[in-house]
Design an enzyme around this catalytic site. Structure first.
Site, short mmCIF file in Angstrom:
data_model
loop_
_atom_site.label_atom_id
_atom_site.label_comp_id
_atom_site.label_asym_id
_atom_site.label_seq_id
_atom_site.Cartn_x
_atom_site.Cartn_y
_atom_site.Cartn_z
N SER A 144 91.12 54.49 -31.27
CA SER A 144 90.61 55.78 -31.75
C SER A 144 90.90 55.93 -33.23
O SER A 144 91.83 55.30 -33.78
CB SER A 144 91.28 56.92 -30.98
OG SER A 144 91.02 58.17 -31.60
N TYR A 157 98.89 60.77 -27.64
CA TYR A 157 97.61 60.06 -27.78
C TYR A 157 97.59 59.21 -29.05
O TYR A 157 97.20 58.03 -29.03
CB TYR A 157 96.48 61.08 -27.79
CG TYR A 157 95.09 60.49 -27.83
CD1 TYR A 157 94.63 59.65 -26.81
CD2 TYR A 157 94.22 60.77 -28.89
CE1 TYR A 157 93.35 59.11 -26.84
CE2 TYR A 157 92.94 60.25 -28.92
CZ TYR A 157 92.52 59.43 -27.89
OH TYR A 157 91.25 58.89 -27.93
N ILE A 190 83.87 61.75 -29.73
CA ILE A 190 82.57 61.46 -29.14
C ILE A 190 82.33 62.39 -27.96
O ILE A 190 83.07 62.35 -26.96
CB ILE A 190 82.49 59.99 -28.64
CG1 ILE A 190 82.86 59.02 -29.76
CG2 ILE A 190 81.11 59.70 -28.06
CD1 ILE A 190 81.89 58.98 -30.92
#
Length: 253
Positions: A144, A157, A190
């Site tokens: 990411s 994350y 996204i």
């Protein structure tokens, strides 16, 4: 990348029942690969396979829990049994929770690590044992943009996705001698059906306005990048992290 560029190759895509994973599976199948559609939910895996077959592609379901080492090993074995070989592994599966530091709990960290970090190691471990060094192989890890630029409430994350880039580089260094390339793609935010509960239309509009290309990305944008890194046109590319973010990482936020 045109039709049949990957004809005869066998690919396994984890977390491919919906969203980005499903788009990747469909894109690889459109390039001629035989694609194992992995998901923990049988209905999603079979639905993804049906869609690919309806489009004229070849696919098979792989219903395994790849967050477990034995599940990842079984998924790779299943792909080899169906296709007779394994050429491409895409580590896409993830489970995401955005939380402020005081709210992060043990079970959140454990589940995110199991699916988003450990599963990448288990998948690469199993795939490397099965890939034929004479033909070579390609592994693509879906990281990411937060590995480069982390907003608040993404501590776990961001850590996992940053760690995935370290895994990618180390695996590329180790597996190159076996003719296996390892790369990563790093998408920006996204929109998918799976992230709808996390989305804020105003925030998305702000992100699009700040993106040099003037829009948010799509699952197909990421699938195209994965297909490039998994295919012959990137045959001398390994250990790289490809940002697929419309330029937002480089913009003035």
């Amino acid at each position: 990348m045109g039709q049949d560029t990957m004809k005869g190759q066998v690919a396994l895509v984890t977390g491919a029942g919906n969203g980005i994973g499903r788009a990747i599976a469909e894109r690889l199948a459109a390039a001629g690969a035989i694609v194992g559609v992995n998901d923990l939910t049988a209905e999603l895996a079979h639905r993804g396979v049906a869609t690919i077959r309806a489009q004229g592609g070849r696919a098979f379901p792989v219903v395994q829990n790849i967050a477990r080492r034995d599940g990842a090993t079984a998924a790779v074995a299943q792909a080899c049994e169906y296709g007779g070989r394994l050429d491409i592994l895409v580590n896409n599966a993830a489970w995401v929770r955005y939380q402020a530091l005081p709210d992060v709990a043990d079970d959140t960290v454990d589940r995110m690590l199991d699916i988003g970090f450990k599963a990448v190691i288990w998948g690469m471990q199993a795939a490397a044992e099965r890939m034929d060094t004479s033909r070579g192989g390609a592994i693509v890890n879906v990281s990411s943009m937060v590995a480069f630029r982390s907003p608040s409430r993404t501590i776990v994350y961001s850590g996992i996705k940053s760690g995935m880039l370290g895994i990618t580089r180390a695996a590329a260094a180790e597996l190159g001698a076996r003719n296996i390339r390892v790369n990563a793609v790093c998408p920006s935010a996204i929109p998918t059906e799976g992230t709808q509960r996390l989305r804020d239309p105003a925030r998305d509009a702000r992100r699009a306005a700040l993106t040099p290309l003037g829009r948010l990305g799509t699952p197909q944008d990421i699938a195209d990048a994965v297909c490039f890194l998994a295919g012959p046109q990137s045959g001398f590319v390994t250990g790289q992290a490809l940002l697929v973010d419309g330029g937002i990482t480089q913009s003035d936020l």
